[in-house]
Design an enzyme around this catalytic site. Structure first.
Site, PDB file in Angstrom:
ATOM      1  N   GLU A   1       2.869  10.095  11.515  1.00  0.00           N
ATOM      2  CA  GLU A   1       3.503   9.772  12.811  1.00  0.00           C
ATOM      3  C   GLU A   1       3.836   8.286  12.882  1.00  0.00           C
ATOM      4  O   GLU A   1       4.921   7.890  13.316  1.00  0.00           O
ATOM      5  CB  GLU A   1       2.564  10.142  13.980  1.00  0.00           C
ATOM      6  CG  GLU A   1       2.346  11.638  14.184  1.00  0.00           C
ATOM      7  CD  GLU A   1       1.269  12.203  13.261  1.00  0.00           C
ATOM      8  OE1 GLU A   1       0.704  11.457  12.443  1.00  0.00           O
ATOM      9  OE2 GLU A   1       1.014  13.415  13.341  1.00  0.00           O
TER      10      GLU A   1
ATOM     11  N   GLU B   1       0.836  -1.198   0.000  1.00  0.00           N
ATOM     12  CA  GLU B   1       0.000   0.000   0.000  1.00  0.00           C
ATOM     13  C   GLU B   1       0.872   1.250   0.000  1.00  0.00           C
ATOM     14  O   GLU B   1       0.643   2.189  -0.749  1.00  0.00           O
ATOM     15  CB  GLU B   1      -0.907   0.003   1.230  1.00  0.00           C
ATOM     16  CG  GLU B   1      -1.741   1.276   1.365  1.00  0.00           C
ATOM     17  CD  GLU B   1      -2.809   1.185   2.450  1.00  0.00           C
ATOM     18  OE1 GLU B   1      -2.624   0.397   3.397  1.00  0.00           O
ATOM     19  OE2 GLU B   1      -3.810   1.904   2.342  1.00  0.00           O
TER      20      GLU B   1
HETATM   21  C1  LIG Z   1      -8.586   9.511   2.292  1.00  0.00           C
HETATM   22  C2  LIG Z   1      -8.516   8.281   3.158  1.00  0.00           C
HETATM   23  C3  LIG Z   1      -8.741   7.032   2.601  1.00  0.00           C
HETATM   24  C4  LIG Z   1      -8.679   5.878   3.393  1.00  0.00           C
HETATM   25  N1  LIG Z   1      -8.951   4.680   2.809  1.00  0.00           N
HETATM   26  C5  LIG Z   1      -8.986   3.560   3.567  1.00  0.00           C
HETATM   27  C6  LIG Z   1      -9.388   2.301   3.001  1.00  0.00           C
HETATM   28  O1  LIG Z   1      -9.687   2.202   1.808  1.00  0.00           O
HETATM   29  N2  LIG Z   1      -9.463   1.221   3.792  1.00  0.00           N
HETATM   30  C7  LIG Z   1      -9.123   1.274   5.112  1.00  0.00           C
HETATM   31  O2  LIG Z   1      -9.170   0.231   5.759  1.00  0.00           O
HETATM   32  N3  LIG Z   1      -8.744   2.448   5.704  1.00  0.00           N
HETATM   33  C8  LIG Z   1      -8.680   3.587   4.965  1.00  0.00           C
HETATM   34  N4  LIG Z   1      -8.329   4.801   5.544  1.00  0.00           N
HETATM   35  C9  LIG Z   1      -8.085   4.827   6.983  1.00  0.00           C
HETATM   36  C10 LIG Z   1      -6.654   5.146   7.405  1.00  0.00           C
HETATM   37  O3  LIG Z   1      -5.802   4.059   7.153  1.00  0.00           O
HETATM   38  C11 LIG Z   1      -6.706   5.512   8.897  1.00  0.00           C
HETATM   39  O4  LIG Z   1      -7.465   6.702   9.000  1.00  0.00           O
HETATM   40  C12 LIG Z   1      -5.328   5.710   9.486  1.00  0.00           C
HETATM   41  O5  LIG Z   1      -4.675   4.478   9.615  1.00  0.00           O
HETATM   42  C13 LIG Z   1      -5.372   6.422  10.842  1.00  0.00           C
HETATM   43  O6  LIG Z   1      -6.211   5.788  11.743  1.00  0.00           O
HETATM   44  P1  LIG Z   1      -7.311   6.616  12.591  1.00  0.00           P
HETATM   45  O7  LIG Z   1      -8.086   7.448  11.621  1.00  0.00           O
HETATM   46  O8  LIG Z   1      -8.075   5.614  13.422  1.00  0.00           O
HETATM   47  O9  LIG Z   1      -6.496   7.610  13.542  1.00  0.00           O
HETATM   48  P2  LIG Z   1      -5.808   7.279  14.936  1.00  0.00           P
HETATM   49  O10 LIG Z   1      -5.097   5.991  14.864  1.00  0.00           O
HETATM   50  O11 LIG Z   1      -6.836   7.457  16.016  1.00  0.00           O
HETATM   51  O12 LIG Z   1      -4.735   8.435  15.035  1.00  0.00           O
HETATM   52  C14 LIG Z   1      -5.032   9.761  15.467  1.00  0.00           C
HETATM   53  C15 LIG Z   1      -3.702  10.543  15.569  1.00  0.00           C
HETATM   54  O13 LIG Z   1      -2.872   9.951  16.588  1.00  0.00           O
HETATM   55  C16 LIG Z   1      -1.597   9.617  16.057  1.00  0.00           C
HETATM   56  N5  LIG Z   1      -1.082   8.384  16.675  1.00  0.00           N
HETATM   57  C17 LIG Z   1      -1.781   7.236  16.908  1.00  0.00           C
HETATM   58  N6  LIG Z   1      -0.965   6.292  17.452  1.00  0.00           N
HETATM   59  C18 LIG Z   1       0.278   6.853  17.532  1.00  0.00           C
HETATM   60  C19 LIG Z   1       1.559   6.391  18.000  1.00  0.00           C
HETATM   61  N7  LIG Z   1       1.726   5.156  18.485  1.00  0.00           N
HETATM   62  N8  LIG Z   1       2.607   7.247  17.938  1.00  0.00           N
HETATM   63  C20 LIG Z   1       2.473   8.517  17.457  1.00  0.00           C
HETATM   64  N9  LIG Z   1       1.280   9.009  17.012  1.00  0.00           N
HETATM   65  C21 LIG Z   1       0.207   8.194  17.045  1.00  0.00           C
HETATM   66  C22 LIG Z   1      -1.861   9.395  14.577  1.00  0.00           C
HETATM   67  O14 LIG Z   1      -0.687   9.520  13.817  1.00  0.00           O
HETATM   68  C23 LIG Z   1      -2.876  10.487  14.282  1.00  0.00           C
HETATM   69  O15 LIG Z   1      -2.248  11.734  14.068  1.00  0.00           O
HETATM   70  C24 LIG Z   1      -8.372   5.979   4.779  1.00  0.00           C
HETATM   71  C25 LIG Z   1      -8.133   7.251   5.355  1.00  0.00           C
HETATM   72  C26 LIG Z   1      -8.210   8.387   4.567  1.00  0.00           C
HETATM   73  C27 LIG Z   1      -7.962   9.732   5.212  1.00  0.00           C
END
Ligand SMILES: Cc1cc2nc3c(=O)[nH]c(=O)nc-3n(C[C@H](O)[C@H](O)[C@H](O)COP(=O)(O)OP(=O)(O)OC[C@H]3O[C@@H](n4cnc5c(N)ncnc54)[C@H](O)[C@@H]3O)c2cc1C
Length: 394
Positions: free
Chosen positions: A364, A231
């Site tokens: 991050e 990916e």
């Molecule tokens: C345009 C778009 C398309 C997407 N398409 C898909 C898809 O097709 N299929 C799919 O399954 N997912 C998809 N996603 C989801 C994407 O993979 C997740 O949004 C991403 O992995 C972040 O997870 P979260 O939104 O739960 O944020 P969180 O994990 O809650 O993170 C929130 C913040 O905390 C920070 N953070 C969390 N843990 C840590 C750590 N250990 N150390 C430092 N910082 C940390 C993160 O970096 C972030 O800034 C998509 C997202 C977007 C925006």
């Protein structure tokens, strides 16, 4: 057969003579190309390839492009081609490879990725969607979110919890989910751009035959690593010409609109132009390393750079255009088939680029990956490694 460049060129010319692009219907051409092993030459024979070195795909593509052959519109099925296909190739059974790879490659079946959940994004291994086996069939219940392209997809790669009693990374299994099955409910999520390119997906009593499992029961995390590494390369590593992508658009505006120029914007544009060129060449080098095998964690670095640059360049373009940059072409709720970064206004690019540092792993998290797996720095403290998933606090 393992072909060399000259053999592949000759083979492609033979293929073109038998299937002239001007008079062969598009899908027929694409199916025949797959059958001839010219789809992805490094795949096995019978599965769209010729067991040839991966680097030789460029030879085939150049011949086909010069002859005006139709392509399979890879941007329309990015998840299928970039992520599902390499995972199926590595972990799928022979039947699965035969069933899924051809319509995936031709674009007749589009794929999406059911990984993220509310509460399990960066910490993907915490996911709670359950899959329970009874006889030869799994029943899946849960919710996924941010699922790009789910509204166009025929199949999905899906990870679900199958063993709640073991630590979170161990009790996950990887499946292929038929998006047309009863119990799959796709609902649009409107984004900052106004369009709904992704969705939330509710899975209620969805039946998946065990024959649609990829890899062993409980081994889903390992299988998912193949998908995730691919990916990052797929997102950050599209092949682009010099001044391709967003920097090309900003530079074009700069050249065509001298009245917008300032000294400060000039400095910043030149700096970003150089960085974009460095990123492009780094991407090229990573792609060449890929020829030797599966992508490694280095792809994380490439995706990181791509996200930061896209945001900076699109921001500069909006600034350069002044008030004009604040105009927005269309707020209609659309459900696009693909992200059209270049076909719309500067404001669209600016807003859409925000997602670049979230999708496919946040910046991050990618920094953590580069620190730990590329540079070998000490890992983040993890307290939940040996705790059963069912005992984790949520
Ligand atoms: C345009 C778009 C398309 C997407 N398409 C898909 C898809 O097709 N299929 C799919 O399954 N997912 C998809 N996603 C989801 C994407 O993979 C997740 O949004 C991403 O992995 C972040 O997870 P979260 O939104 O739960 O944020 P969180 O994990 O809650 O993170 C929130 C913040 O905390 C920070 N953070 C969390 N843990 C840590 C750590 N250990 N150390 C430092 N910082 C940390 C993160 O970096 C972030 O800034 C998509 C997202 C977007 C925006």
């Amino acid at each position: 057969m393992s072909a060399d460049a000259a053999e592949l060129r000759a083979l492609t010319q033979e293929f073109l003579a038998a299937h002239p692009p001007a008079s062969t219907p598009r899908e027929e051409f694409l199916r025949a190309r797959f059958d001839a092993g010219l789809a992805w030459v490094h795949y096995p024979q019978g599965l769209g390839g010729l067991d040839a070195p991966r680097s030789l795909q460029a030879v085939v593509d150049a011949e086909l492009t010069a002859a005006g052959a139709p392509d399979n519109d890879p941007r329309r099925n990015g998840i299928g081609l970039g992520m599902a296909a390499p995972t199926i190739l590595r972990y799928g059974t022979e039947e699965q490879k035969k069933r899924f790879l051809k319509p995936l490659w031709t674009g007749e079946e589009v794929w999406c990725q059911l990984f993220s959940e509310p509460g399990a994004g960066s910490d993907l291994a915490a996911l709670g969607t359950r899959a329970v086996l009874d006889g030869g069939t799994w029943t899946v219940d849960g919710q996924k979110v941010w699922t790009s392209g789910a509204h166009n997809a025929r199949f999905a790669i899906l990870i679900a919890r199958t063993e709640p009693d073991v630590p979170k990374h161990k009790g996950i299994t990887y499946f292929v989910c038929d998006m047309t099955d009863p119990g799959v409910d796709v609902r649009p999520l409107r984004q900052i751009t106004g369009e709904a390119e992704f969705n939330e997906v509710f899975l209620t009593g969805v039946k998946i035959p065990d024959a649609h499992r990829l890899g062993e029961i409980g081994d889903g995390w390992k299988v998912a690593q193949t998908t995730l590494n691919n990916e990052r390369v797929a997102i950050g590593g599209a092949r682009i010409p010099r001044e391709g992508g967003l920097i090309g658009l900003a530079a074009k505006t700069w050249r065509e609109r001298p009245e917008l120029r300032t000294q400060d914007l000039h400095q910043r544009l030149v700096k970003l132009w150089v960085e974009a060129e460095v990123a492009r060449l780094t991407g090229e080098r990573t792609r060449q390393q890929l020829v030797a095998g599966q992508p490694g964690p280095e792809g994380a670095g490439m995706k990181l750079g791509f996200a930061r640059l896209n945001q900076e360049i699109s921001g500069l373009e909006v600034e350069l255009l002044g008030e004009e940059g604040l105009l927005y072409d269309d707020w209609t709720l659309r459900r696009p088939e693909l992200v059209d970064f270049e076909g719309r206004e500067a404001g669209y690019r600016y807003l859409r680029a925000k997602g670049n540092s979230i999708e496919g792993g946040t910046s991050e998290i990618l920094l953590n990956i580069v620190a730990e797996r590329v540079l070998g720095l000490p890992p983040e403290p993890r307290t939940d490694k040996d705790v059963a998933w069912k005992d984790l606090s949520r």
